[in-house]
Structure formats: structure tokens, C-alpha cells
Design an enzyme around this catalytic site. Sequence first.
Site, PDB file in Angstrom:
ATOM      1  N   LEU A  68      -3.984  -8.085   2.704  1.00 23.30           N
ATOM      2  CA  LEU A  68      -4.416  -9.183   3.412  1.00 23.30           C
ATOM      3  C   LEU A  68      -5.882  -9.501   2.864  1.00 23.30           C
ATOM      4  CD1 LEU A  68      -3.242  -8.562   7.190  1.00 23.30           C
ATOM      5  CD2 LEU A  68      -2.641 -10.451   5.548  1.00 23.30           C
ATOM      6  N   HIS A 109       0.855  -1.115   0.038  1.00 27.18           N
ATOM      7  CA  HIS A 109      -0.137   0.015  -0.055  1.00 27.18           C
ATOM      8  C   HIS A 109       1.001   1.364   0.124  1.00 27.18           C
ATOM      9  CE1 HIS A 109      -2.611   3.199   1.507  1.00 27.18           C
ATOM     10  NE2 HIS A 109      -3.435   2.695   0.921  1.00 27.18           N
ATOM     11  N   GLY A 151     -10.176  -5.868  -0.271  1.00 29.33           N
ATOM     12  CA  GLY A 151     -10.581  -4.363  -0.481  1.00 29.33           C
ATOM     13  C   GLY A 151     -10.681  -3.812  -1.727  1.00 29.33           C
ATOM     14  N   HIS A 193      -8.580  -1.688  -3.036  1.00 29.48           N
ATOM     15  CA  HIS A 193      -7.079  -1.538  -3.390  1.00 29.48           C
ATOM     16  C   HIS A 193      -7.069  -2.798  -4.288  1.00 29.48           C
ATOM     17  CE1 HIS A 193      -6.747   1.848  -1.133  1.00 29.48           C
ATOM     18  NE2 HIS A 193      -6.418   1.265   0.005  1.00 29.48           N
TER      19      HIS A 193
END
Lengths: 119, 119
Positions: free
Chosen positions: A72, A9, A75, A77
Site C-alpha cells: 500500500l 510481503h 515504505g 520494502h
Amino acid sequence: MNSLLLVAHGSRREQSNEEVRLLAEKLKHRCGENYPVIHAAFLEIANPLIPAGLQKCIDAGASKITVLPYFLNTGRHVAEDIPEIVEAFKQNADVEINIAAHLGASEMMLDLLVGVAVE
Amino acid sequence: MNSLLLVAHGSRREQSNEEVRLLAEKLKHRCGENYPVIHAAFLEIANPLIPAGLQKCIDAGASKITVLPYFLNTGRHVAEDIPEIVEAFKQNADVEINIAAHLGASEMMLDLLVGVAVE
């Protein structure tokens, strides 16, 4: 030639970004036969961003790049942002790019959690 | 009685939050002997938030809670936000709370990355 781009990220804490770059370095020792070129890149905040990271792989001679999302969960992203950036890059690049399953999808994640929880 | 609270960031995609809750369910089958009570909680966006998650553990009889940050890097969330929320909660609760190392700190993470990269 195969290349691996570890995509995280990106954090305002440079230490966190360094962890990702270090992980990419360690991967070179473990996956060097499969991926002669391995780099780290970031979705936002830190450098290189994903397009610059992909370009680094190409500049190093990559004809095929596997993007490995260091995330993880599925989502936004993972589900939208990274695929969109990769797709836009592919429009102007003569290279094959695949996106691997993100880490949270791995069966090994449960083992890792158990290891941390009971240690 | 020992309890485990799996703490993730929380996503606007409910599917992502469900993944975390499912992971907590799976952990119950694997760590039930060490942790009779296991719940999931979120730093923001999704429910329960961390204080509510800690309270759920206490309501279920926990005298000791291990918070397991489901985060890959030592960003601000791991280094500051979670410890601050836990510390604030402890001021008004008669319970022992420890924060485990986050996942990204595990030696197994490199193995997991290699597994995803070469599979």
C-alpha cells in the site's frame, strides 16, 4: 513472452499467503491475454521468495517479467528492498524485468477506500 | 456523530506515513457526509497511535467510530493486533467502535490489480 509476478510481503499466517496466491490465480483469468504466465512471490517469510518466483516465470518461458508490488505504501520494502532483489537477480538472468507502481499509488485506491467506508 | 479512523501500519519512512494522512484528507472530501470527522492513525512506529487517534475522534465529538484497516491481508495485525487495541480502548470509553473489513477483502481489489497490471 510477458509474465506477471505479484509480490507480497509474506506473513506467518499461511492463510494470508494463500490470499495472495488466490489473487494471482484470479488475475490469470483477468489478465491472461496480457500475461500468459502469472505467479505470486513473497519478500520474506513465505515461499516462493522473489528470486524463486522470477525463476518460475523464466522456466515457464517468460522473456519479460512485470513485478507488481502488492503493497500500500512506499515504505522501505517498495522503495529499496524489492528493487535491490530484482536488480541482483537481473545480474545473472537474461530477462527483462520491470517493476510496476505499487497499489497505493493507484488513483483507484481512493475509490476502493470510499467503497469500504460507506458500505 | 459518525467518525472514521483510517489505520495503517506505520513506517520508518515519514513519507509513507504522510501518504496515509493525505489519503485521510482526501477521504474527507469524499465521505464527509457519512463521516464528519476523519483521522488517520497507526498501529506502530508513527503517530498518532490507534488509541490517540480514537481519542482525537471522540474529542471532535464522535459517538460512533468506524476503524478502517489500511491493510491488504488478514495477517496478525488485522486479525489480532487491531481488534485487541480497539477492545482495550473500549473498556474505558463511552463510544461505539466498529472495525470495517480490511481493503484486501474488497471485490474492487482485483479490479485495482488488473488496472495496475495492464496499464
